[in-house]
Design a protein around this motif. Structure first.
Motif, PDB file in Angstrom:
ATOM      1  N   THR A 193       1.705   1.673  -3.568  1.00  0.00           N
ATOM      2  CA  THR A 193       0.811   2.355  -4.363  1.00  0.00           C
ATOM      3  C   THR A 193       0.465   3.906  -4.060  1.00  0.00           C
ATOM      4  O   THR A 193       0.085   4.441  -5.041  1.00  0.00           O
ATOM      5  N   THR A 205      -8.718   8.035  -0.204  1.00  0.00           N
ATOM      6  CA  THR A 205     -10.260   8.303  -0.535  1.00  0.00           C
ATOM      7  C   THR A 205     -10.437   9.619  -0.463  1.00  0.00           C
ATOM      8  O   THR A 205     -11.294  10.488  -1.455  1.00  0.00           O
ATOM      9  N   THR A 225      -0.440   8.511   7.426  1.00  0.00           N
ATOM     10  CA  THR A 225      -0.856   7.013   7.726  1.00  0.00           C
ATOM     11  C   THR A 225      -0.121   6.746   8.982  1.00  0.00           C
ATOM     12  O   THR A 225      -0.728   5.856   9.750  1.00  0.00           O
ATOM     13  N   ARG A 285     -14.075  -2.972  -0.118  1.00  0.00           N
ATOM     14  CA  ARG A 285     -13.419  -1.690  -0.280  1.00  0.00           C
ATOM     15  C   ARG A 285     -13.415  -1.396  -1.675  1.00  0.00           C
ATOM     16  O   ARG A 285     -13.114  -1.922  -2.239  1.00  0.00           O
ATOM     17  N   ALA A 299      -1.285  -0.625   7.269  1.00  0.00           N
ATOM     18  CA  ALA A 299      -1.941  -1.019   5.981  1.00  0.00           C
ATOM     19  C   ALA A 299      -3.098  -0.481   5.654  1.00  0.00           C
ATOM     20  O   ALA A 299      -3.299  -0.020   4.527  1.00  0.00           O
ATOM     21  N   GLU A 300      -4.255  -0.738   6.726  1.00  0.00           N
ATOM     22  CA  GLU A 300      -5.446   0.073   6.381  1.00  0.00           C
ATOM     23  C   GLU A 300      -5.473   1.381   6.348  1.00  0.00           C
ATOM     24  O   GLU A 300      -6.182   2.013   5.603  1.00  0.00           O
ATOM     25  N   VAL A 330     -11.624   0.541  -4.872  1.00  0.00           N
ATOM     26  CA  VAL A 330     -10.309   0.517  -5.457  1.00  0.00           C
ATOM     27  C   VAL A 330     -10.177   2.044  -5.966  1.00  0.00           C
ATOM     28  O   VAL A 330     -11.187   2.632  -6.293  1.00  0.00           O
ATOM     29  N   THR A 379       0.669  -1.270   0.137  1.00  0.00           N
ATOM     30  CA  THR A 379      -0.151   0.013  -0.033  1.00  0.00           C
ATOM     31  C   THR A 379       0.795   1.274   0.092  1.00  0.00           C
ATOM     32  O   THR A 379       0.468   2.239  -0.404  1.00  0.00           O
ATOM     33  N   ARG A 396      -3.042   3.338   5.081  1.00  0.00           N
ATOM     34  CA  ARG A 396      -2.732   3.598   3.773  1.00  0.00           C
ATOM     35  C   ARG A 396      -3.558   3.364   2.679  1.00  0.00           C
ATOM     36  O   ARG A 396      -3.707   4.145   1.587  1.00  0.00           O
ATOM     37  N   ARG A 397      -4.730   2.547   2.885  1.00  0.00           N
ATOM     38  CA  ARG A 397      -5.642   2.114   2.066  1.00  0.00           C
ATOM     39  C   ARG A 397      -6.741   3.272   2.133  1.00  0.00           C
ATOM     40  O   ARG A 397      -7.137   3.663   1.283  1.00  0.00           O
ATOM     41  N   HIS A 398      -6.866   3.545   3.389  1.00  0.00           N
ATOM     42  CA  HIS A 398      -8.131   4.691   3.588  1.00  0.00           C
ATOM     43  C   HIS A 398      -7.860   6.123   2.964  1.00  0.00           C
ATOM     44  O   HIS A 398      -8.624   6.695   2.615  1.00  0.00           O
TER      45      HIS A 398
END
Length: 235
Positions: free
Chosen positions: A34, A205, A217, A59, A197-198, A61, A31, A200-202
């Motif tokens: 990304t 958005t 993050t 979730r 990790a979450e 993308v 992540t 960095r995903r969140h």
């Protein structure tokens, strides 16, 4: 690929990478890659990102704003093959176990689906330029030259609209609550690298127009803080 790397100490000594540590943090590292990729694309091309739901209930993308959805799905035959095989494997798992697969089991089933649907390796390798020319010619044949050659122009126009609509501000306190809630629901018991990790995903958005800094993050995965303005990408 060498597993030796320079340590971040003053002497600059060398050592071997820990495979166990790499596997533990592989999702967080992915992540992070990304995030950097999104930031570089936004800065160099002037494109923006927006969330898109691929699988209902999962979730979203992040994808380029303004890219024709037909182009996104055009070369996704491999993904569709895996998803078709995965649905069969997941149904078999649920029938045997009496419950849907969890995160770890779902990952194992996805690997199994990928192995089952993998085609034989090419005997003749193509260069990057050859692959580009083949993809460009194929896309033009399917969608027309106008769609292909105006892709970048439309993406920049869509990015301008996103930048007007999205205020690039991150409320780290609310982000921390969202991250902790998602990780708790998905894992129950978890460690710091799961939160990282979450996070960095969140965070990309709410800041689709300006990808988030990795430092934010780190903060949102530790404890709530104050609202932080995002660093806008070069336009």
């Amino acid at each position: 690929m060498s597993i030796r790397a320079r340590r971040p100490d003053e002497a600059g000594t060398w050592g071997n990478l820990s495979a166990d540590s790499m596997l533990t943090h592989i999702v967080a590292a992915d992540t992070l890659y990304t995030l950097y990729f999104m930031e570089e694309v936004s800065a160099r091309l002037g494109w923006a990102w927006e969330p898109r739901e691929v699988t209902p209930g999962r979730r979203p993308v992040m994808e380029f704003a303004g890219i024709d959805q037909r182009l996104i799905g055009w070369q996704s035959t491999r993904r569709q093959q895996i998803e078709d095989a995965l649905s069969v494997l997941a149904a078999g798992y649920e029938e045997r176990q009496g419950h849907p697969p969890g995160e770890r089991a779902a990952y194992a089933l996805a690997c199994q689906a990928a192995d089952q649907t993998r085609s034989p390796k090419r005997t003749v390798l193509l260069s990057l330029s050859e692959l580009r020319e083949r993809l460009r010619a194929s896309a033009i044949a399917v969608f027309g030259a106008c769609t292909v050659y105006r892709l970048a122009e439309r993406a920049r126009a869509a990015a301008a609209a996103v930048w007007v609509r999205v205020r690039p501000v991150v409320d780290v306190a609310l982000a921390a609550v969202d991250v902790a809630a998602v990780v708790y629901v998905m894992r129950g018991a978890f460690k710091h690298h799961h939160l990282l990790a979450e996070a960095r995903r969140h965070l990309p958005t709410p800041c689709a127009a300006a990808p988030t800094s990795p430092a934010w993050t780190n903060r949102s995965s530790r404890r709530p803080s104050t609202t932080t303005p995002a660093r806008p990408a070069d336009r």
